[in-house]
Design an enzyme around this catalytic site. Structure first.
Site, PDB file in Angstrom:
ATOM      1  NE  ARG A   1      -3.890  -2.063   2.452  1.00 44.88           N
ATOM      2  CZ  ARG A   1      -3.762  -3.301   2.905  1.00 44.88           C
ATOM      3  NH1 ARG A   1      -2.601  -3.697   3.403  1.00 44.88           N
ATOM      4  NH2 ARG A   1      -4.779  -4.144   2.876  1.00 44.88           N
TER       5      ARG A   1
ATOM      6  CG  ASP B   1       5.843  -6.815  -3.791  1.00 46.94           C
ATOM      7  OD1 ASP B   1       5.658  -8.040  -3.618  1.00 46.94           O
ATOM      8  OD2 ASP B   1       5.366  -5.950  -3.044  1.00 46.94           O
TER       9      ASP B   1
ATOM     10  NE  ARG C   1       8.160  -2.321  11.055  1.00 47.99           N
ATOM     11  CZ  ARG C   1       7.575  -1.794  12.128  1.00 47.99           C
ATOM     12  NH1 ARG C   1       6.885  -0.669  12.013  1.00 47.99           N
ATOM     13  NH2 ARG C   1       7.693  -2.370  13.309  1.00 47.99           N
TER      14      ARG C   1
ATOM     15  CG  ASP D   1      10.699   8.055   9.995  1.00 48.78           C
ATOM     16  OD1 ASP D   1      10.986   8.990  10.773  1.00 48.78           O
ATOM     17  OD2 ASP D   1       9.612   7.444  10.024  1.00 48.78           O
TER      18      ASP D   1
ATOM     19  CD  GLU E   1      12.604   2.840  15.448  1.00 50.22           C
ATOM     20  OE1 GLU E   1      11.529   3.020  16.062  1.00 50.22           O
ATOM     21  OE2 GLU E   1      12.674   2.786  14.206  1.00 50.22           O
TER      22      GLU E   1
ATOM     23  CG  HIS F   1       9.320   5.093  13.854  1.00 52.04           C
ATOM     24  ND1 HIS F   1       9.605   3.821  14.249  1.00 52.04           N
ATOM     25  CD2 HIS F   1       8.308   4.974  12.955  1.00 52.04           C
ATOM     26  CE1 HIS F   1       8.806   2.958  13.636  1.00 52.04           C
ATOM     27  NE2 HIS F   1       8.002   3.641  12.845  1.00 52.04           N
TER      28      HIS F   1
ATOM     29  N   GLY G   1       7.071   8.585  10.433  1.00 54.41           N
ATOM     30  CA  GLY G   1       6.284   8.242   9.247  1.00 54.41           C
ATOM     31  C   GLY G   1       4.787   8.288   9.440  1.00 54.41           C
ATOM     32  CB  ALA G   2       2.466   6.507  11.500  1.00 58.31           C
TER      33      ALA G   2
END
Length: 527
Positions: free
Chosen positions: A149, A169, A229, A253, A258, A277, A279-280
């Site tokens: 996605r 992929d 990831r 990121d 971490e 981190h 990203g979200a």
């Protein structure tokens, strides 16, 4: 029911859980024994990346139905252990797709134009205009590793900015890749052709460390961007390749450890852009993943299929009303068949006839397996039933046919021990009235509920009267009776719905009569 939330999520998700009537307990600092104590009576658990949900956690959580991951990655959750314990694991793959893709694009521009470095120097009073000569994206080749996605969203955004897109992929078709403007290539070709490489694969044993020194050499002169990831890229090798000029730069990121340790070589080079981190980390993404995760927890605790279950079959929301009645029919047919077979179950076949054969019946089949295994007193549900079958060497087959001679839709569960087999068929009458309509080929019309007695007997006068008399003498009331026979004077099969438990003495008395071939006492619906 109790839902434990051990990592912060947006208030909208907590509110959705409370609105559904659940008790919400938060514990954002829980670990070790404190976590095990808190989860011991929880029915749902919601985490992000901060909580390690180990086999020990699942063993301590006897009431747990679902673990919801408010985000995409689930490498902090032992999915095998969850499946063994019959616990659903679900994530929220859609909620932060846009945020992660946009951050990937931002990091790509940042490393290409040295934005953070120039920003810091200007803040410190330096006008370093002549020190930075950036790279334009237009006309360059973007390599995408992992066209899921987020990868697809990144490919579409950067394709629209004039980049040529190649992608690796192994789980996506060439046609799908072409529709989003990407050329599907092999892994090495993707790295070799890319000027900018972005990574969007999950962290698995197969992908951990998949981009090391050899792979980075293929990216000679290019840039690496990872907002996916941590652990997929060998960070020491990456820092070395930036330092020796093999790579023009990198933007990360996510990291193997971490927070990123202070001594990390990634922090030593201006050409490596790092963010913690993020990203979200948008307001919209956090609300989306929180509500999506909460919705799945609510569905699981209500006994409904979960949209994004990773270790359990799911049903599309629009199809659920059509399939829901057949879930119960399949489970009941499985229970009856298992209790009728006098032998070790070695094979199970679930057959669909008529209109239901056009549906996605994976969840229905899992429910049939649950029904078969439940009378054997295994800890089973629709999550771990397929795994139980596999672990115990039970051969499971599923078949469909659009033809149905007597019914609009029919579900049949057949169990066998290698020599003998028993089949039980169920359907719906009048749209929503479940019935068992055949047992081992005998046509019956039995209500699948409560307690049942199934007898095989000679088709002779007085046999049914004998059965009624024996039942009555032992205080067992017969609520309903459904009789079938193979031929006049041959063998008959009769299903009795009874109001109470049938004592062993009653069964022995019946089987002592030469006209009775066999008696099976069946319990359903928790009896």
């Amino acid at each position: 029911m109790k839902v434990l939330v051990t990592d912060p999520i947006a208030d909208a998700g907590l509110d959705a859980l409370r609105d559904a009537g659940h008790e919400v307990e938060t514990g954002y600092e829980l670990e070790g024994e404190d976590l095990l104590d808190a989860v011991s009576d929880a029915h749902g658990l919601i985490v992000r990346s901060g909580t390690e949900v180990t086999r020990e956690v699942f063993a301590a959580a006897e009431e747990l139905v679902i673990v919801g991951r408010a985000g995409i990655g689930v490498d902090n959750i032992d999915i095998d252990a969850a499946t063994d314990e019959g616990v659903i694991v679900a994530n929220a793959p859609e909620g932060n797709v846009r945020a992660a893709a946009e951050h990937t694009v931002a990091m790509t521009f940042a490393v290409a134009r040295s934005v953070p470095q120039a920003h810091v120097r200007l803040k410190n009073g330096e006008w370093a205009k002549g020190d930075y000569l950036g790279a334009e994206l237009d006309g360059k080749t973007l390599g995408v590793v992992g066209l899921g996605r987020v990868g697809q969203e990144v490919a579409k955004k950067l394709d629209s900015l004039g980049m040529d897109v190649v992608a690796f992929d192994p789980y996506i078709s060439e046609d799908r890749a072409e529709r989003i403007g990407a050329e599907l290539v092999e892994f090495e070709a993707c790295l070799d052709r890319a000027d900018f490489l972005t990574i969007h694969t999950p962290l698995t044993p197969e992908t951990e460390g998949m981009i090391g020194e050899t792979e980075l050499d293929l990216l000679d002169g290019g840039y690496l961007v990872n907002v996916g990831r941590g652990g997929i890229v060998d960070e020491d090798a990456l820092a070395a390749k930036v330092e020796d000029g093999t790579l023009a730069g990198a933007a990360l990121d996510v990291f193997a450890e971490e927070p990123l340790p202070a001594g990390s070589p990634l922090l030593e080079h201006d050409e490596i852009v790092v963010t913690p981190h993020l990203g979200a980390s948008t307001e919209a993404a956090q609300e989306n993943v929180a509500t999506s995760t909460a919705d799945q927890v609510v569905a699981a605790l209500a006994g409904e299929p979960v949209a994004n279950a990773l270790n359990a079959p799911s049903i599309d929301e629009s199809a659920f009303p059509r399939l829901e009645p057949y879930v119960e029919i399949a489970e009941t047919a499985g229970k009856i068949a298992a209790q009728l077979l006098d032998g070790r179950i070695e094979e199970i076949e679930v057959t669909y006839e008529g209109e239901i054969a056009a549906e996605d019946v994976e969840f229905v089949t899992a429910s049939a397996l649950k029904g078969v295994f439940e009378p054997l007193e295994w800890q089973v549900n629709a999550v771990n039933a397929p795994q139980i079958a596999d672990d115990r060497g039970v051969d499971v087959t599923e078949s469909k046919t659009r033809q149905a001679a007597d019914f609009q839709s029919l579900v049949s569960v057949t169990v066998g021990d290698g020599e003998d087999e028993i089949s039980v068929d169920g359907t719906l009458f009048a749209g929503d009235d479940p019935r068992i309509v055949r047992i081992d080929g005998y046509r019956v019309d039995a209500i699948p509920h409560g307690r049942m007695v199934v007898t095989r007997n000679a088709d002779e006068p007085g046999v049914i009267g004998l059965i009624g008399t024996v039942m009555g003498s032992h205080g067992v009331n017969i609520a309903g009776m459904f009789n079938a026979r193979e031929a006049h004077g041959g063998e008959a099969l009769t299903v009795y719905n009874v109001d109470g438990e049938v004592p062993e003495a009653a069964r022995e008395e019946l089987e002592g009569d030469d006209r009775i071939v066999g008696v099976r006492y069946i319990t359903l619906n928790g009896h």
